[in-house]
Design an enzyme around this catalytic site. Structure first.
Site, mmCIF file in Angstrom:
data_model
loop_
_atom_site.group_PDB
_atom_site.id
_atom_site.type_symbol
_atom_site.label_atom_id
_atom_site.label_comp_id
_atom_site.label_asym_id
_atom_site.label_seq_id
_atom_site.Cartn_x
_atom_site.Cartn_y
_atom_site.Cartn_z
ATOM 1 N N ASP A 309 0.859 -1.173 0.000
ATOM 2 C CA ASP A 309 0.000 0.000 0.000
ATOM 3 C C ASP A 309 0.909 1.241 0.000
ATOM 4 O OD1 ASP A 309 -3.223 0.449 1.591
ATOM 5 O OD2 ASP A 309 -2.111 1.769 0.258
ATOM 6 N N GLU A 514 -10.420 6.562 4.493
ATOM 7 C CA GLU A 514 -9.452 5.897 5.376
ATOM 8 C C GLU A 514 -9.609 6.338 6.834
ATOM 9 O OE1 GLU A 514 -6.258 5.890 1.743
ATOM 10 O OE2 GLU A 514 -5.665 4.934 3.599
HETATM 11 C C1 GLC Z 1 -4.237 4.251 0.007
HETATM 12 C C2 GLC Z 1 -5.172 3.081 0.220
HETATM 13 C C3 GLC Z 1 -5.230 2.129 -0.927
HETATM 14 C C4 GLC Z 1 -4.958 2.852 -2.224
HETATM 15 C C5 GLC Z 1 -3.536 3.386 -2.177
HETATM 16 C C6 GLC Z 1 -3.193 4.213 -3.428
HETATM 17 O O1 GLC Z 1 -3.596 4.599 1.204
HETATM 18 O O2 GLC Z 1 -4.992 2.327 1.420
HETATM 19 O O3 GLC Z 1 -6.529 1.527 -0.910
HETATM 20 O O4 GLC Z 1 -5.104 1.968 -3.321
HETATM 21 O O5 GLC Z 1 -3.287 4.171 -1.033
HETATM 22 O O6 GLC Z 1 -3.941 5.393 -3.458
#
Ligand code: GLC
Length: 625
Positions: A309, A514
């Protein structure tokens, strides 16, 4: 001869081999089997090129030289790439930007194209004017896997039209606690519902002719994107719903609740899997070798690549957290193949080179990672179609996709109450009523009805893109003689107006994403309950809730309203709501999550004993019961 010497000898041999066979490069021939192309290209790559392929960087730091000379594997824009010009950029602007990155990559020694990836998690939600579909929780309420597949097809078209190759979707979290800030990204609390909705993968990636020679369950092309099942594994099961928290469970429960949807994604050939920030029984997923390698790659035979992530390596805690190099070592050795760095990629590459030269990360691990990345690039067709197909641009926000989104909104609405007397239903509303009141802060706010991950990472209020608000839809539905009074917070004089036939009050949450959405109170914000109560005292009222999850519904309020609809986060097509509440379509939606009475009950899920919710999983009224 150590790994590096062997590696450099091989790369010199590879270069020598290249001279001999100038006229024929296996990896460049799409009629060659994918595995032959993978092994041919791998044999030609230097160690530096291999490590570059394992690196994903944010577009804000992606310069031509870095992409070309470091052989960077992938570029992304995280979230909405907040607060910059791209938020109002056209689809063609996006295509120009991404094609420029790609042309740099194609100038690299071996001409390996990048893959560009975004979070098109409810339509191409970064791009102004794109169709914004309801968020996953609403799609779970539809119980319609084919609808979700069709949404994947439409999303892939709009994403590919802007030059993007990959989509960090679907999120297949099984959300067990609505206090989680990402509840709305989960299709349901019920594993079997989530499993059915993984049809999104086939929508995004396409499905090949039966018996494809490579045996891969799909072959992407110009109109498809590769998907990403996320966040592996147990992201929706953390204690008290804390985002990036700790899922405490037996392996049996982890498997039967949270792992099963990944089997469905893998069976559809999902190309990538994203590791979760969260932990399982105190061990972080980003460095969890048993789950990432032994289970996902070995036991489940996943052949695509695992990606971290955003800054996932940086968020590793003790003992690795004290040292970036240790974090890299732990993550790569656990089975991560590509790293969403996304900014300090030079430092990352220096550490990674050191770790390989020292043998702390074996060459076999690097080769496995790069094979997986190359495999996805070949399957996804980016060698043959590296640049945008501009003929797709007119699919972005097109009428057909908006009609599909409108259908999804209709099917997602859940009717929780219809009439104070079941024998006297309040809905459908009379579209020829003389005078109606439309109230609440969410009635005329496109940003609110889209929610997070829309244009910007956190989402925002107002006309953030092109779409139809609920008020727009009401005005477009009622008869020509009907007077629509719109007051977000009605004055006493308005409330005293005896000519008003009924009120539609639209309340709910402001957008979030988030951890910003973690919430232990779960009350209707902006005094939504009080507003409803004040209106119901004078006027028959339909209340519509715009939210990413169930919220506390005060018993008195619920008694006072004449009808109550959970509309979730419907996206740009507000007409899907008026289609149903004015009776052109019946309700179909069924709760994809348990609607609790009080937060003291949480977590409360179907199957728990005792199970005493306000409305159970699967509840939903219809006109024609
Ligand atoms: C974010 C998320 C993830 C996303 C990634 C790229 O923090 O947790 O779901 O795909 O970063 O944006």
């Amino acid at each position: 001869m150590n790994a590096i010497d062997r590696e450099s000898t091989m790369s010199r041999a590879g270069e020598a081999k290249e001279e001999e066979e100038e006229e024929y490069l296996v990896y460049r021939n799409p009629s060659e089997p994918v595995e032959a192309r993978v092994s041919d290209l791998l044999s030609r790559m230097s160690l530096r090129e291999k490590l570059g392929q394992m690196t994903q960087i944010d577009r804000s730091v992606a310069d031509s030289a870095a992409i070309r000379d470091l052989c960077i594997g992938s570029v992304l824009n995280g979230g909405g790439s907040d607060g910059d010009a791209m938020n109002r950029a056209s689809a063609a602007d996006w295509a120009d930007m991404i094609d420029a990155f790609q042309n740099s990559a194609l100038q690299s020694r071996l001409g390996i194209p990048i893959v560009y990836a975004v979070d098109a998690v409810h339509g191409h939600s970064n791009v102004y004017g794109a169709t914004i579909f309801p968020h996953h929780v609403a799609l779970g309420a539809t119980r319609d896997p084919d609808l979700v597949r069709r949404i994947g097809v439409a999303t892939a078209l709009e994403v590919r039209a802007t030059g993007v190759h990959g989509n960090f979707a679907p999120c297949v979290a099984v959300c067990r606690d609505p206090r989680w800030g990402r509840s709305y990204e989960s299709f349901s609390e019920d594993t079997e519902i989530v499993r059915k909705m993984t049809s999104m993968v086939t929508g995004l990636q396409g499905s090949p002719p039966i018996g494809h020679p490579d045996g891969y369950p799909f072959v992407a092309g110009r109109k498809n994107v590769f998907g990403c099942a996320k966040h592996f594994v147990g992201d929706g099961g953390t204690h008290e719903g804390k985002n990036e928290g700790n899922t405490i469970s037996s392996y049996h429960d982890l498997e039967r609740i949270h792992l099963l949807p990944y089997l469905d994604c893998l069976s559809q050939g999902v190309c990538t899997v994203m590791a979760s920030y969260s932990s399982w029984n105190g061990s972080q997923l980003h460095s969890h070798k048993i789950l990432l390698t032994d289970v996902l790659k070995d036991k489940l035979n996943f052949k695509g690549f695992v990606i971290t992530d955003w800054e996932g390596i940086d968020r590793l805690s003790h003992p690795h957290g004290s040292n970036y190099r240790d974090c890299i070592s732990a993550t790569i050795n656990a089975g991560v193949d590509m790293v969403m760095v996304p900014f300090r990629y030079k430092q990352f590459l220096e550490h990674l080179m050191h770790l390989v030269e020292s043998g702390e990360i074996p060459m076999s691990r690097i080769n496995d990672a790069v094979e997986r990345i190359l495999r996805v690039k070949f399957i996804a067709g980016v060698f043959e179609h590296p640049l945008t197909d501009r003929s797709l641009l007119d699919t972005v926000g097109c009428k057909m996709h908006r009609e599909l989104a409108r259908e999804a909104v209709r099917k997602s609405l859940v009717l929780l109450k219809n009439g104070k007397d079941p024998k006297k239903p309040f809905l459908p509303l009379d579209r020829n009523a003389r005078k109606i009141l439309v109230a609440g802060g969410h009635a005329d706010d496109l940003g609110y009805q889209c929610g997070g991950w829309t244009i910007s990472w956190q989402g925002s209020s107002g006309r953030i893109t092109i779409g139809t608000t609920i008020l727009d839809a009401i005005k477009g539905t009622v008869g020509g003689k009907t007077q629509v009074v719109h007051e977000p917070s009605p004055s006493p004089a308005t409330l005293a107006d005896e000519d008003l036939s009924f009120a539609i009050v639209v309340v709910g949450e402001a957008p979030y994403a988030e951890s910003h959405g973690d919430n232990a109170e779960l009350k209707i914000p902006f005094n939504g309950t009080e507003l409803i109560n004040s209106i119901t005292e004078r006027i028959p009222t339909l209340a519509i809730l715009i939210s990413g999850r169930p919220l506390v519904l005060e018993p008195e309020m619920l008694e006072k309203v004449d009808a109550f609809v959970a509309a979730w986060l419907p996206g740009t097509e507000g007409k899907g709501i008026t289609d149903v509440v004015f009776g052109d379509y019946d309700f179909e939606g069924l709760l994809p999550v348990t609607w609790f009475k009080t937060v003291d009950q949480l977590p409360i899920n179907a199957g728990h004993e005792p199970y005493d919710p306000l409305f159970p999983l699967g509840f939903g009224l219809r006109y024609n019961m």
